[in-house]
Enzyme design. Sequence first.
Site, PDB file in Angstrom:
ATOM      1  N   GLY A  12       0.778  -1.233   0.000  1.00  0.00           N
ATOM      2  CA  GLY A  12       0.000   0.000   0.000  1.00  0.00           C
ATOM      3  C   GLY A  12       0.810   1.283   0.000  1.00  0.00           C
ATOM      4  O   GLY A  12       0.338   2.323   0.474  1.00  0.00           O
ATOM      5  N   SER A  13       2.017   1.248  -0.574  1.00  0.00           N
ATOM      6  CA  SER A  13       2.792   2.498  -0.602  1.00  0.00           C
ATOM      7  C   SER A  13       2.156   3.512  -1.552  1.00  0.00           C
ATOM      8  O   SER A  13       2.224   4.726  -1.306  1.00  0.00           O
ATOM      9  CB  SER A  13       4.253   2.244  -0.985  1.00  0.00           C
ATOM     10  OG  SER A  13       4.366   1.815  -2.317  1.00  0.00           O
ATOM     11  N   HIS A 109       0.667   0.775 -13.011  1.00  0.00           N
ATOM     12  CA  HIS A 109       1.400  -0.425 -13.425  1.00  0.00           C
ATOM     13  C   HIS A 109       2.884  -0.082 -13.568  1.00  0.00           C
ATOM     14  O   HIS A 109       3.213   0.954 -14.156  1.00  0.00           O
ATOM     15  CB  HIS A 109       0.843  -0.952 -14.755  1.00  0.00           C
ATOM     16  CG  HIS A 109       1.511  -2.214 -15.196  1.00  0.00           C
ATOM     17  ND1 HIS A 109       1.260  -3.433 -14.600  1.00  0.00           N
ATOM     18  CD2 HIS A 109       2.453  -2.447 -16.148  1.00  0.00           C
ATOM     19  CE1 HIS A 109       2.007  -4.357 -15.173  1.00  0.00           C
ATOM     20  NE2 HIS A 109       2.742  -3.786 -16.106  1.00  0.00           N
ATOM     21  N   GLN A 171       9.175   2.821  -8.227  1.00  0.00           N
ATOM     22  CA  GLN A 171       8.173   3.181  -7.204  1.00  0.00           C
ATOM     23  C   GLN A 171       8.235   4.658  -6.834  1.00  0.00           C
ATOM     24  O   GLN A 171       7.197   5.278  -6.591  1.00  0.00           O
ATOM     25  CB  GLN A 171       8.341   2.307  -5.955  1.00  0.00           C
ATOM     26  CG  GLN A 171       7.595   0.995  -6.094  1.00  0.00           C
ATOM     27  CD  GLN A 171       6.671   0.702  -4.930  1.00  0.00           C
ATOM     28  OE1 GLN A 171       7.065   0.863  -3.777  1.00  0.00           O
ATOM     29  NE2 GLN A 171       5.466   0.262  -5.209  1.00  0.00           N
ATOM     30  N   GLU A 174       6.158   6.222  -9.251  1.00  0.00           N
ATOM     31  CA  GLU A 174       4.741   5.876  -9.031  1.00  0.00           C
ATOM     32  C   GLU A 174       4.134   6.812  -7.989  1.00  0.00           C
ATOM     33  O   GLU A 174       3.016   7.321  -8.161  1.00  0.00           O
ATOM     34  CB  GLU A 174       4.601   4.429  -8.529  1.00  0.00           C
ATOM     35  CG  GLU A 174       4.983   3.388  -9.543  1.00  0.00           C
ATOM     36  CD  GLU A 174       4.721   1.971  -9.026  1.00  0.00           C
ATOM     37  OE1 GLU A 174       4.256   1.812  -7.888  1.00  0.00           O
ATOM     38  OE2 GLU A 174       4.997   1.028  -9.776  1.00  0.00           O
TER      39      GLU A 174
HETATM   40  C1  GRF Z   1       3.282  -1.176  -7.582  1.00  0.00           C
HETATM   41  O1  GRF Z   1       4.532  -1.416  -8.155  1.00  0.00           O
HETATM   42  C2  GRF Z   1       2.226  -1.018  -8.640  1.00  0.00           C
HETATM   43  O2  GRF Z   1       2.727  -0.472  -9.812  1.00  0.00           O
HETATM   44  C3  GRF Z   1       1.785  -2.440  -8.877  1.00  0.00           C
HETATM   45  O3  GRF Z   1       1.866  -3.047  -7.624  1.00  0.00           O
HETATM   46  C4  GRF Z   1       2.801  -2.372  -6.793  1.00  0.00           C
HETATM   47  C5  GRF Z   1       2.075  -1.981  -5.542  1.00  0.00           C
HETATM   48  O4  GRF Z   1       2.909  -1.436  -4.557  1.00  0.00           O
HETATM   49  N1  GRF Z   1       0.483  -2.435  -9.481  1.00  0.00           N
HETATM   50  P1  GRF Z   1       2.264  -0.810  -3.252  1.00  0.00           P
HETATM   51  O5  GRF Z   1       1.357  -1.871  -2.631  1.00  0.00           O
HETATM   52  O6  GRF Z   1       1.496   0.405  -3.660  1.00  0.00           O
HETATM   53  O7  GRF Z   1       3.420  -0.498  -2.354  1.00  0.00           O
END
Ligand code: GRF
Length: 209
Positions: A12-13, A109, A171, A174
Amino acid sequence: MIRIGVLISGNGSNLQAILDACREGRIPGEVVVVLSDKADAFGLERARRAGVEAIHVDPAAYPTRTAFDAALAELLQAREVDLVCLAGYMRLVRKPMLTAFPDRILNIHPSLLPAFPGLDAQGQALAYGVKVAGCTVHFVTAGMDEGPIILQAAVPVLEDDTHEDLRARIQAEEHRIYPEAVRLFAEGRLRIEGRRVRILSPTAQEGDS
Ligand code: GRF
């Protein structure tokens, strides 16, 4: 202020990045519920710490995948959710969810789609030998990782990268672009035109072209 529901399966980061952006006013909205298909997902704990309702919905309690998705949709609709964010949610979204939230489900993704859809995108990128990797926020459709793209960010793949090095570099991006995409959605600035998503300028009114 939009009402956001987040679906998770793990750490859940990305959920945390969205929670933080809401709290800091970078997203005009609030996370009102977090649903997880895994009881031990750390993201449920993150939600509770932020004072957000957190629910484990057990897929094993439903006879079919469709019934499970209908239950998710019901929980989200009961909380008047405007936008659903998939954040490390490791299941395909089925018809009941797509019907309940048309063009209102986003996913992140860890690749530059359409390269490397599916599981372990970072491993796929390393195995293929690409020099540039990245991440994509897109609208969710019935297919896996294939809806219209909202934002992407690129990162280099370095000579001696381990899987963990690349995962961490992606990440970081992200956590920047997912809240940004949610903000654009909340501000009503995303318009889907076929496969393309037009990002309207802050001043443009809906209906302008
Ligand atoms: C992330 O790398 C996202 O792109 C993929 O799953 C991972 C989730 O990471 N869909 P987190 O749980 O948000 O830390």
